[in-house]
Write a protein that holds these residues in place. Sequence first.
Motif, PDB file in Angstrom:
ATOM      1  N   MET A   1       0.848  -1.203   0.000  1.00  0.00           N
ATOM      2  CA  MET A   1       0.000   0.000   0.000  1.00  0.00           C
ATOM      3  C   MET A   1       0.875   1.242   0.000  1.00  0.00           C
ATOM      4  SD  MET A   1      -3.102  -1.120  -0.062  1.00  0.00           S
ATOM      5  CE  MET A   1      -4.111   0.263   0.483  1.00  0.00           C
ATOM      6  N   CYS A   2       0.293   2.358  -0.503  1.00  0.00           N
ATOM      7  CA  CYS A   2       1.036   3.601  -0.607  1.00  0.00           C
ATOM      8  C   CYS A   2       0.357   4.694   0.225  1.00  0.00           C
ATOM      9  CB  CYS A   2       1.129   4.055  -2.061  1.00  0.00           C
ATOM     10  SG  CYS A   2       1.962   2.876  -3.148  1.00  0.00           S
ATOM     11  N   THR A   3       1.164   5.534   0.873  1.00  0.00           N
ATOM     12  CA  THR A   3       0.668   6.689   1.604  1.00  0.00           C
ATOM     13  C   THR A   3       1.371   7.938   1.063  1.00  0.00           C
ATOM     14  OG1 THR A   3       2.327   6.353   3.332  1.00  0.00           O
ATOM     15  CG2 THR A   3       0.155   5.359   3.688  1.00  0.00           C
ATOM     16  N   TYR A   4       0.736   9.110   1.288  1.00  0.00           N
ATOM     17  CA  TYR A   4       1.223  10.346   0.698  1.00  0.00           C
ATOM     18  C   TYR A   4       1.213  11.474   1.732  1.00  0.00           C
ATOM     19  CZ  TYR A   4       0.367   7.919  -3.695  1.00  0.00           C
ATOM     20  OH  TYR A   4       0.383   6.994  -4.707  1.00  0.00           O
ATOM     21  N   LYS A   5       2.211  12.376   1.585  1.00  0.00           N
ATOM     22  CA  LYS A   5       2.186  13.628   2.338  1.00  0.00           C
ATOM     23  C   LYS A   5       2.848  14.697   1.476  1.00  0.00           C
ATOM     24  CE  LYS A   5       6.492  12.896   4.928  1.00  0.00           C
ATOM     25  NZ  LYS A   5       7.081  12.839   6.276  1.00  0.00           N
ATOM     26  N   ARG A  32       5.142   6.917  -0.317  1.00  0.00           N
ATOM     27  CA  ARG A  32       5.835   5.819   0.375  1.00  0.00           C
ATOM     28  C   ARG A  32       5.012   4.542   0.172  1.00  0.00           C
ATOM     29  NH1 ARG A  32       9.351   4.717   4.702  1.00  0.00           N
ATOM     30  NH2 ARG A  32       8.707   3.008   6.073  1.00  0.00           N
ATOM     31  N   CYS A  33       5.602   3.568  -0.541  1.00  0.00           N
ATOM     32  CA  CYS A  33       4.902   2.319  -0.835  1.00  0.00           C
ATOM     33  C   CYS A  33       5.617   1.165  -0.152  1.00  0.00           C
ATOM     34  CB  CYS A  33       4.850   2.074  -2.345  1.00  0.00           C
ATOM     35  SG  CYS A  33       3.921   3.354  -3.253  1.00  0.00           S
ATOM     36  N   VAL A  41       9.457   1.479  -1.239  1.00  0.00           N
ATOM     37  CA  VAL A  41       9.762   2.373  -2.358  1.00  0.00           C
ATOM     38  C   VAL A  41       9.305   3.782  -2.003  1.00  0.00           C
ATOM     39  CG1 VAL A  41       9.330   2.883  -4.786  1.00  0.00           C
ATOM     40  CG2 VAL A  41       9.527   0.509  -4.026  1.00  0.00           C
ATOM     41  N   ASN A  42      10.232   4.746  -2.113  1.00  0.00           N
ATOM     42  CA  ASN A  42       9.918   6.152  -1.876  1.00  0.00           C
ATOM     43  C   ASN A  42      10.148   6.947  -3.158  1.00  0.00           C
ATOM     44  OD1 ASN A  42       9.465   6.299   1.164  1.00  0.00           O
ATOM     45  ND2 ASN A  42      11.462   5.316   1.099  1.00  0.00           N
TER      46      ASN A  42
END
Length: 213
Positions: A1-5, A32-33, A41-42
């Motif tokens: 899963m990927c998150t974002y900021k 950020r996955c 993976v960034n």
Amino acid sequence: MCTYKPTNPQPPAGSAMWEGHAPGDGLVYDERCVISPTNIVNRTVWAAQPPTAPVVDPAVLAQQAVDKMLLRGADIGITPKPGGRGVVGMPVYLWTTRSAETYGPNTATASAGGVTVTATAKVSKIVWAMGDGHTVVCTTAGTPYQAAYGKAPSPDCGYRYTQPSSTQPGGMFPVTATSTWTIDWQGAGQTGQLTEVRNSAVNITVAEVQVLN
């Protein structure tokens, strides 16, 4: 899963991170996955609206699909056989047994967040390091040797030694096959390609012809 900021500070105007957009037209985010606990993976991406929920990256799912596959090095076939004895100047046949694990095709899928990615792996080439300083590049699985072929060379993946293996430490040629797996994936309207490399090796003995007077 990927998150974002949001990236802080935002990149200057003209930066490639804006992906052709101007500052103020959306934002650049740090993505950020997490593929696995040891594979994270960034990268940075541009988005018009702030992501409000984790977004599934098809490329991340593609790697997860590859991780499900069992991709091996070549199941080496060679003349002379390991434990046997070849002769300098005689045709050497090189091949691998064809299977999903040693040559492909090998297919797997991975899904998350309503997205499914399918990946298919095939060996695109095998580089044979013959142990005498020379290499052979084969884009086929090779042709298994049969007694009916006699002294005919391999039609697609072969070699001839010009010196005996007695010139090498241990008296044998260490033959290494390096398989390049090319993996095509597709999902969520996207496509891509990944590469994996696997090795396998054997030792063979090659002798000079003995002439009797």
